[in-house]
Design a protein around this motif. Structure first.
Motif, PDB file in Angstrom:
ATOM      1  N   PHE A 125      13.979  31.332  -2.734  1.00  0.00           N
ATOM      2  CA  PHE A 125      14.425  31.184  -1.296  1.00  0.00           C
ATOM      3  C   PHE A 125      15.231  32.201  -0.634  1.00  0.00           C
ATOM      4  N   ALA A 126      15.464  33.522  -1.349  1.00  0.00           N
ATOM      5  CA  ALA A 126      15.559  34.990  -1.309  1.00  0.00           C
ATOM      6  C   ALA A 126      14.925  35.857  -0.796  1.00  0.00           C
ATOM      7  N   ALA A 127      13.450  35.542  -0.825  1.00  0.00           N
ATOM      8  CA  ALA A 127      12.528  36.340  -0.551  1.00  0.00           C
ATOM      9  C   ALA A 127      11.851  35.892   0.458  1.00  0.00           C
ATOM     10  N   HIS A 128      11.803  34.125   1.000  1.00  0.00           N
ATOM     11  CA  HIS A 128      10.705  34.244   1.772  1.00  0.00           C
ATOM     12  C   HIS A 128      11.334  32.970   2.441  1.00  0.00           C
ATOM     13  N   GLY A 129      12.507  32.065   2.072  1.00  0.00           N
ATOM     14  CA  GLY A 129      13.694  30.996   2.398  1.00  0.00           C
ATOM     15  C   GLY A 129      13.122  29.810   2.394  1.00  0.00           C
ATOM     16  N   LEU A 130      13.419  28.653   2.147  1.00  0.00           N
ATOM     17  CA  LEU A 130      13.315  27.410   2.038  1.00  0.00           C
ATOM     18  C   LEU A 130      12.130  26.078   2.468  1.00  0.00           C
ATOM     19  N   PRO A 131      11.644  25.535   0.724  1.00  0.00           N
ATOM     20  CA  PRO A 131      10.402  25.505   1.635  1.00  0.00           C
ATOM     21  C   PRO A 131      10.853  23.597   1.818  1.00  0.00           C
ATOM     22  N   VAL A 132       9.576  23.201   2.583  1.00  0.00           N
ATOM     23  CA  VAL A 132       9.106  21.675   3.151  1.00  0.00           C
ATOM     24  C   VAL A 132       9.953  20.728   1.838  1.00  0.00           C
ATOM     25  N   GLN A 133       9.035  21.014   1.196  1.00  0.00           N
ATOM     26  CA  GLN A 133       8.866  20.602  -0.394  1.00  0.00           C
ATOM     27  C   GLN A 133       9.403  20.945  -1.599  1.00  0.00           C
ATOM     28  N   LEU A 134       9.895  20.217  -2.876  1.00  0.00           N
ATOM     29  CA  LEU A 134       9.661  21.192  -4.146  1.00  0.00           C
ATOM     30  C   LEU A 134       8.866  19.659  -4.997  1.00  0.00           C
ATOM     31  N   TYR A 135       7.690  20.119  -5.693  1.00  0.00           N
ATOM     32  CA  TYR A 135       6.778  18.871  -7.056  1.00  0.00           C
ATOM     33  C   TYR A 135       6.931  19.500  -7.984  1.00  0.00           C
ATOM     34  N   THR A 136       7.420  19.162  -8.430  1.00  0.00           N
ATOM     35  CA  THR A 136       7.859  18.719  -9.373  1.00  0.00           C
ATOM     36  C   THR A 136       7.935  17.900 -11.092  1.00  0.00           C
ATOM     37  N   VAL A 194      19.566  18.937  -9.633  1.00  0.00           N
ATOM     38  CA  VAL A 194      18.216  19.963  -9.016  1.00  0.00           C
ATOM     39  C   VAL A 194      18.240  19.001  -7.801  1.00  0.00           C
ATOM     40  N   GLY A 195      18.351  17.917  -7.791  1.00  0.00           N
ATOM     41  CA  GLY A 195      18.327  16.891  -6.824  1.00  0.00           C
ATOM     42  C   GLY A 195      19.430  16.550  -6.363  1.00  0.00           C
ATOM     43  N   ARG A 196      20.890  17.066  -6.352  1.00  0.00           N
ATOM     44  CA  ARG A 196      22.064  16.832  -5.093  1.00  0.00           C
ATOM     45  C   ARG A 196      21.326  18.436  -4.888  1.00  0.00           C
ATOM     46  N   ALA A 197      21.468  19.388  -5.059  1.00  0.00           N
ATOM     47  CA  ALA A 197      21.572  20.502  -4.445  1.00  0.00           C
ATOM     48  C   ALA A 197      20.497  20.574  -3.821  1.00  0.00           C
ATOM     49  N   LEU A 198      18.571  20.331  -3.688  1.00  0.00           N
ATOM     50  CA  LEU A 198      17.962  20.017  -2.607  1.00  0.00           C
ATOM     51  C   LEU A 198      18.384  18.995  -1.668  1.00  0.00           C
ATOM     52  N   ALA A 199      18.738  17.564  -1.319  1.00  0.00           N
ATOM     53  CA  ALA A 199      19.105  17.122  -0.709  1.00  0.00           C
ATOM     54  C   ALA A 199      20.284  18.131   0.304  1.00  0.00           C
ATOM     55  N   LEU A 200      20.852  18.416  -0.461  1.00  0.00           N
ATOM     56  CA  LEU A 200      22.038  19.210   0.241  1.00  0.00           C
ATOM     57  C   LEU A 200      21.154  20.651   1.460  1.00  0.00           C
ATOM     58  N   LEU A 201      20.176  20.917   0.665  1.00  0.00           N
ATOM     59  CA  LEU A 201      19.590  21.702   1.413  1.00  0.00           C
ATOM     60  C   LEU A 201      18.653  21.326   2.696  1.00  0.00           C
ATOM     61  N   ALA A 220       5.887  28.174   7.060  1.00  0.00           N
ATOM     62  CA  ALA A 220       6.990  26.804   6.748  1.00  0.00           C
ATOM     63  C   ALA A 220       8.320  27.045   6.073  1.00  0.00           C
ATOM     64  N   PHE A 221       8.683  28.176   5.905  1.00  0.00           N
ATOM     65  CA  PHE A 221       9.612  28.598   5.700  1.00  0.00           C
ATOM     66  C   PHE A 221      10.445  28.925   6.155  1.00  0.00           C
ATOM     67  N   VAL A 222      11.498  28.379   6.253  1.00  0.00           N
ATOM     68  CA  VAL A 222      12.369  28.237   7.167  1.00  0.00           C
ATOM     69  C   VAL A 222      13.800  29.405   6.215  1.00  0.00           C
ATOM     70  N   ALA A 223      13.607  30.437   6.975  1.00  0.00           N
ATOM     71  CA  ALA A 223      15.321  31.983   6.175  1.00  0.00           C
ATOM     72  C   ALA A 223      15.957  31.431   7.563  1.00  0.00           C
ATOM     73  N   VAL A 224      17.035  31.450   5.771  1.00  0.00           N
ATOM     74  CA  VAL A 224      18.068  31.137   6.002  1.00  0.00           C
ATOM     75  C   VAL A 224      18.948  32.085   5.587  1.00  0.00           C
ATOM     76  N   ALA A 225      20.318  32.379   5.952  1.00  0.00           N
ATOM     77  CA  ALA A 225      21.193  33.822   4.732  1.00  0.00           C
ATOM     78  C   ALA A 225      21.790  32.533   3.748  1.00  0.00           C
ATOM     79  N   PRO A 226      21.259  34.075   2.312  1.00  0.00           N
ATOM     80  CA  PRO A 226      21.928  33.720   0.987  1.00  0.00           C
ATOM     81  C   PRO A 226      22.967  32.383   0.718  1.00  0.00           C
ATOM     82  N   GLU A 227      24.145  32.740   2.596  1.00  0.00           N
ATOM     83  CA  GLU A 227      25.416  32.371   2.075  1.00  0.00           C
ATOM     84  C   GLU A 227      24.846  30.911   2.001  1.00  0.00           C
ATOM     85  N   GLN A 228      24.429  30.382   2.530  1.00  0.00           N
ATOM     86  CA  GLN A 228      23.663  29.320   2.926  1.00  0.00           C
ATOM     87  C   GLN A 228      23.148  27.868   1.568  1.00  0.00           C
TER      88      GLN A 228
END
Length: 298
Positions: free
Chosen positions: A131-142, A166-173, A241-249
């Motif tokens: 996230f710090a280097a590229h931003g938020l992805p659309v999906q995470l596959y695990t 992890v699920g909580r954090a991804l949903a919030l983002l 498709a990465f979404v650039a966001v500030a680390p504070e977010q």
């Protein structure tokens, strides 16, 4: 299934020798080219087992068909950042001690964005680096490991109504979390992670690297760049498709969070800690209040 497949191989070899194994493989290829042309590997394997008394495993079938060029690899996402793969697994890598290798990979290019060793498995640290280097992805596959998903029955469907940390954090983002139901479903990422897990300990041993700090330095400076040069592919489409966001977010979201009730001594208990809550102008104490404890990597 693996035991049955192994017994079938042994039985065939004992009955007819190598020729028997070759004949059965050739029959599988012919059936896939003719009678079952266009079937998915899973559907094809099911018909083999039901209609042809086939006893070899699904994994062998898929590997064999791939090797013969009869199954096209799953298409990559066209843009970087559309899907991120992540995996965490124990790896004997530093000084013979078992560390966890956390690796994060982009689906569009196969680029290994992040790989490092930690003690307790930490998916959050891997996500934070990307996230710090590229931003938020659309999906995470695990996979469906317990730190990613709650699965009521072993091998069953995940329960997204009971999210993990992890699920909580991804949903919030706003990141869609996709669960894989077999190693084969993960395909490209599974191959990449197995490659990393197999090569890394050997590369560290060659260089006599025995500490986690030195291993992580090698991963960042040598292993990841070499991996990128050898395995990464160009994306089908330019852009990201990465979404650039500030680390504070995302910084306060990517950490374990638990609710506690403040005790009569104005403290809460978290793991082995007993943090004291300082007074503030609106309220001198928090006794009886519900508070959220956030546990940061540092």
């Amino acid at each position: 299934n693996q035991l049955e497949a192994a017994e079938a191989l042994v039985s065939g070899f004992e009955d007819e020798g190598e020729a028997g194994l070759v004949d059965e493989a050739l029959q599988v290829e012919e059936l896939n080219r003719s009678r079952y042309a266009g079937f998915t590997v899973k559907h094809f394997h099911e018909r083999l087992c039901v209609d042809h008394v086939f006893r070899w495993g699904y994994t062998w079938s898929k590997t064999f068909l791939h090797g013969r060029g009869l199954v096209a690899p799953a298409p990559r996402r066209p843009l970087v950042g559309m899907m991120l793969h992540q995996d965490g697994s124990p790896t004997l890598a530093s000084g013979g001690d078992e560390d966890d290798l956390i690796a994060s990979l982009d689906d569009a290019t196969g680029t290994l964005y992040s790989a490092f060793l930690v003690g307790p498995l930490s998916s959050f640290q891997g996500l934070a680096k990307v996230f710090a280097a590229h931003g938020l992805p659309v999906q995470l596959y695990t996979d469906r490991a317990s730190h990613y998903f709650h699965t009521p029955e072993a091998g069953g469907r995940v329960d997204k109504g009971k999210p993990t940390q992890v699920g909580r954090a991804l949903a919030l983002l706003g990141i869609e979390h996709i669960a894989a139901y077999s190693p084969e479903a993960r395909g490209r990422s599974e191959h990449a992670f197995l490659t990393s897990q197999e090569r890394l300990p050997k590369e560290l041993a060659l260089r006599n690297i025995t500490t986690r700090a030195a291993a992580n330095h090698f991963l960042a400076e040598t292993f990841i760049p070499n991996y990128y040069a050898r395995f990464a592919a160009a994306p089908k489409q330019p852009g990201s498709a990465f979404v650039a966001v500030a680390p504070e977010q995302w910084r306060d979201v990517l950490c374990p969070q638990e609710e506690r009730t403040v005790g009569n001594d104005n403290t809460v208990r978290f793991n082995s800690l007993v943090p004291q809550i300082p007074p503030s102008p609106p309220r001198l104490h928090q006794v009886g209040a519900k508070v959220r404890v956030q546990h940061y990597p540092d």
